[in-house]
Write an enzyme that holds these catalytic residues in place. Structure first.
Site, PDB file in Angstrom:
ATOM      1  N   SER A 116      42.403  47.492  40.632  1.00 19.59           N
ATOM      2  CA  SER A 116      41.698  46.126  39.991  1.00 19.59           C
ATOM      3  C   SER A 116      40.445  46.687  38.431  1.00 19.59           C
ATOM      4  CB  SER A 116      40.726  45.695  40.551  1.00 19.59           C
ATOM      5  OG  SER A 116      39.933  44.561  39.934  1.00 19.59           O
TER       6      SER A 116
ATOM      7  N   TYR B 116      33.648  45.765  46.580  1.00 18.33           N
ATOM      8  CA  TYR B 116      35.060  46.150  46.195  1.00 18.33           C
ATOM      9  C   TYR B 116      34.638  46.527  45.230  1.00 18.33           C
ATOM     10  CZ  TYR B 116      38.935  43.222  44.141  1.00 18.33           C
ATOM     11  OH  TYR B 116      40.314  42.942  43.162  1.00 18.33           O
TER      12      TYR B 116
END
Ligand code: NAP
Length: 249
Positions: free
Chosen positions: A139, A152
């Site tokens: 990401s 995350y």
């Protein structure tokens, strides 16, 4: 068709969102795809839509026995494994002081340990089968820090580092390992987060799952001299920041 035409792939989290788009793109390349996910209904339905070169297998990426069974099943149905896409992931919101320890561990467990377990299980098969490609879906949260999603971010930076270590370890075996770093993409994961998330990017819009799938397809079928590399598609979000300019008049 590419050199991977007729080969076998596993796409985790492949039942919906980005994983479903990747599975569809690979089937179009004549690659046989095991859609490995917790979501049985969506995964079975997608496999039916994609036809005989797709099959759903239930997989919890944090379960080692489950991984062994899915890799066995993939090779039994479609033949020697050549491609692994570690795409399954979860997002949880919580600041350093408010997120529960259990949730921090769960996010890292799925996003980082799950991908490591996938590589740990698949690599002996890829070695035995003469090489292959692993794509880890990280990401922009693996390239920068973001408030409120520390677990995350930690998991996606970890996955980026793990990708580079695996690339160094596995190059001699003919196994390429790359990470893909999307910015905000329209999927169930981002449903409800609103347009503001993408508004300040140079390309001020969400990306679509098919745009990520096109990048993953490129990494697998075209990027034959790339390993340990980061492939970013984020509408320019990590390119820099617009600064207020001095008045030129
Ligand atoms: P999504 O729509 O939520 O799909 C993720 C899939 O992974 C779901 O089907 C989910 O099933 C499955 N999954 C979750 N935990 C699993 C587990 N333990 N074992 C197997 N499958 C599991 O998410 P997405 O947006 O397509 O994201 C796909 C990947 O891209 C993730 O790694 C995500 O972090 C990354 N990414 C997404 C964006 C974005 O903006 N959407 C941006 C950058 C990176 P359940 O619903 O049952 O949990």
């Amino acid at each position: 068709m590419s050199t991977f035409s007729g080969r076998t792939a596993i796409v985790t989290g492949g039942a919906r969102g980005i994983g479903a788009a990747i599975a569809s793109a690979l089937v179009k390349e004549d690659i046989s795809v095991v859609i490995a996910d917790l979501l049985e209904h969506d995964g079975t339905e997608l496999a039916r839509t994609l036809g005989p070169n797709a099959k759903f297998c239930r997989l919890d990426v944090t379960d080692e026995a489950n991984w062994n069974a899915v890799v066995d099943e993939a090779e039994a149905v479609f033949g020697p494994l050549a491609i692994l896409v570690n795409n399954a992931g979860i997002l949880d919101f919580g600041t350093i002081d408010t997120q529960s320890p259990a949730m921090f561990r769960h996010v890292v467990d799925v996003n980082l340990y799950g991908a490591w377990l996938g590589m740990h299980t698949a690599v002996p098969r890829l070695r035995a089968n003469g090489g292959g490609v692993i794509v880890n879906i990280s990401s922009t949260a693996g390239l920068a820090g973001y408030a409120g999603i520390g677990a995350y971010v930690a998991s996606k930076w970890g996955l980026r580092g793990l990708t580079k270590s695996a690339a160094v370890e596995l190059g001699a075996a003919g196994i390429r390992v790359c990470s893909v770093h999307p910015g905000p993409i329209h999927t169930p994961m981002t449903a409800g987060l609103g347009d503001a998330l993408a508004a300040d990017q140079p390309l001020a819009r969400y990306g679509e799952p098919e745009e990520v799938a096109a990048m993953v397809r490129f990494v697998i079928t075209e990027a034959s001299f790339s390993t340990g590399s980061e492939f970013v598609l984020d509408g320019g979000a990590t390119a820099g920041q617009a600064l207020p300019l001095p008045d030129a008049s």
